[in-house]
Scaffold this motif. Structure first.
Motif, short mmCIF file in Angstrom:
data_model
loop_
_atom_site.label_atom_id
_atom_site.label_comp_id
_atom_site.label_asym_id
_atom_site.label_seq_id
_atom_site.Cartn_x
_atom_site.Cartn_y
_atom_site.Cartn_z
N ALA A 257 4.32 10.97 -5.09
CA ALA A 257 5.85 10.72 -4.75
C ALA A 257 6.34 9.34 -4.18
CB ALA A 257 5.91 11.68 -3.59
N THR A 258 5.15 8.63 -3.63
CA THR A 258 5.15 7.33 -3.16
C THR A 258 5.31 6.26 -4.52
OG1 THR A 258 3.70 7.71 -1.31
CG2 THR A 258 4.18 5.36 -2.07
N ALA A 259 4.71 6.68 -5.73
CA ALA A 259 4.78 5.63 -6.89
C ALA A 259 6.24 6.19 -7.38
CB ALA A 259 3.83 6.09 -7.79
N ARG A 260 6.73 7.15 -7.31
CA ARG A 260 8.07 7.59 -8.07
C ARG A 260 9.20 6.60 -7.06
NH1 ARG A 260 5.90 12.74 -8.35
NH2 ARG A 260 6.99 13.28 -6.36
N ALA A 261 8.78 6.62 -5.75
CA ALA A 261 9.86 5.73 -4.91
C ALA A 261 10.04 4.20 -5.02
CB ALA A 261 9.56 6.20 -3.38
N LEU A 262 8.77 3.85 -5.82
CA LEU A 262 8.78 2.27 -5.71
C LEU A 262 9.18 1.93 -7.29
CD1 LEU A 262 5.18 1.85 -4.52
CD2 LEU A 262 7.21 1.32 -3.37
N ARG A 263 9.56 2.68 -8.17
CA ARG A 263 9.81 2.60 -9.49
C ARG A 263 11.25 1.88 -9.57
NH1 ARG A 263 8.12 8.16 -12.25
NH2 ARG A 263 5.71 7.78 -12.19
N GLY A 264 11.07 0.67 -10.32
CA GLY A 264 12.29 -0.18 -10.40
C GLY A 264 12.33 -1.38 -9.23
N ARG A 265 11.24 -1.18 -8.36
CA ARG A 265 11.38 -2.55 -7.35
C ARG A 265 10.72 -3.45 -7.89
NH1 ARG A 265 14.14 -0.49 -2.51
NH2 ARG A 265 14.03 1.72 -2.43
N PRO A 266 11.50 -4.64 -7.81
CA PRO A 266 10.79 -6.00 -8.46
C PRO A 266 9.57 -6.41 -7.81
CG PRO A 266 12.74 -6.63 -6.89
CD PRO A 266 12.71 -5.01 -7.15
N GLU A 267 9.44 -6.24 -6.53
CA GLU A 267 8.25 -6.91 -5.70
C GLU A 267 7.87 -5.72 -4.61
OE1 GLU A 267 7.22 -10.99 -3.03
OE2 GLU A 267 9.07 -10.58 -4.19
N VAL A 268 6.62 -5.68 -4.50
CA VAL A 268 6.20 -4.55 -3.34
C VAL A 268 4.92 -5.08 -2.87
CG1 VAL A 268 4.98 -2.43 -3.06
CG2 VAL A 268 6.81 -2.61 -4.53
N THR A 269 4.70 -5.06 -1.58
CA THR A 269 3.47 -5.58 -0.74
C THR A 269 2.86 -4.43 -0.27
OG1 THR A 269 4.39 -7.54 0.06
CG2 THR A 269 2.55 -6.92 1.16
N PHE A 270 1.65 -4.30 -0.79
CA PHE A 270 0.41 -3.12 -0.22
C PHE A 270 -0.17 -3.66 0.88
CE2 PHE A 270 1.63 -1.82 -4.58
CZ PHE A 270 1.83 -0.40 -4.35
N VAL A 271 -0.13 -2.93 1.91
CA VAL A 271 -0.61 -3.36 3.25
C VAL A 271 -2.14 -2.35 3.48
CG1 VAL A 271 -0.63 -3.63 5.81
CG2 VAL A 271 1.51 -3.95 4.30
N VAL A 272 -3.22 -3.22 3.12
CA VAL A 272 -4.66 -2.34 3.27
C VAL A 272 -5.09 -2.36 4.56
CG1 VAL A 272 -6.66 -2.19 2.18
CG2 VAL A 272 -4.79 -3.10 0.75
#
Length: 229
Positions: free
Chosen positions: A121-136
């Motif tokens: 569900a998280t991956a689906r929410a991100l589709r089409g976003r040009p830039e994403v920061t993952f906070v580990v």
């Protein structure tokens, strides 16, 4: 999609879109809380802040890392929270890494809080976003389970779903998993590691946003429902 993978301490600016990953156990526990009926989860910046919110709202459910403690109703364990009826309740959550990471990016346009149980569900929410920061969040950005989950979500958001087995295996072999299995960490249920490694257990992502001066986590997209047996 341009992606970056940063520890909390490596954040130098507020990203536009942030995915805060805490597999073991903050955002697995949070997903289970929604599945058990919680309406929202307030992310507290400290134990004192969590206790203050609980004192002002005695009907809220306060949850923390580690062993049970006075003033708190629950601990940060998916195995323990899954047996709790939270229908319509507000949960206050304070953890060592996950909630800290979410609060560190609270000014972002979109903050998603993630673990394997909500990865799809998280991956689906991100589709089409040009830039994403993952906070580990775990181990100053070095937690194998969080890195594995972040990279799995990133790959799934940009193309066909990859084989999850290597990512789940990396998480299962992590220091965090070993510490939970050996009860090095407190407030552990024997099923915690297994529950943290259940891919796509729930159909919703989780987003954190400001509400009335608080940072509040809610299901994003499909509505939360009780977990499958």
């Amino acid at each position: 999609m341009e992606t970056s993978f940063l520890a909390i301490g490596e954040l130098t600016a507020t990203p536009s879109v942030a995915v805060v990953v805490d597999v073991m156990r903050a955002f697995t526990t949070a997903a289970w809380a929604f599945a058990q009926g919680a309406e929202r989860i307030v992310l507290a910046e400290s134990l004192d802040a969590a206790l203050e919110l609980k004192a002002r709202h005695p009907e809220w459910v306060a949850l923390k890392d580690g062993a049970p403690a006075p003033g708190f109703d629950a601990v940060n364990s998916p195995g323990r929270i899954r047996g709790t009826d939270l229908a319509g309740r507000t949960v206050v959550q304070k953890t060592t890494a996950g909630t800290v990471g979410a609060l560190a990016v609270q000014g972002a346009d979109l903050v998603l809080c993630a673990s394997f149980v909500v990865a799809g569900a998280t991956a689906r929410a991100l589709r089409g976003r040009p830039e994403v920061t993952f906070v580990v969040t775990g181990e100053d950005g070095r937690a194998e389970e969080d890195l594995a989950c972040a990279r799995y979500i990133a790959h799934r958001a940009t193309g066909p779903a990859p084989d999850p087995a290597p990512y789940l295996r990396r998480a299962a072999d992590s220091t965090a998993a070993a510490e939970l299995l050996q009860h090095v960490r407190k407030g552990v249920h024997e099923d915690d590691v297994r529950l943290c490694l259940e891919l796509d257990r729930f159909p919703f992502a989780m987003s954190a946003a400001p509400e009335d001066g608080l940072t509040v986590l809610r299901p994003y997209g499909e509505r939360a429902g009780r977990g499958r047996p």
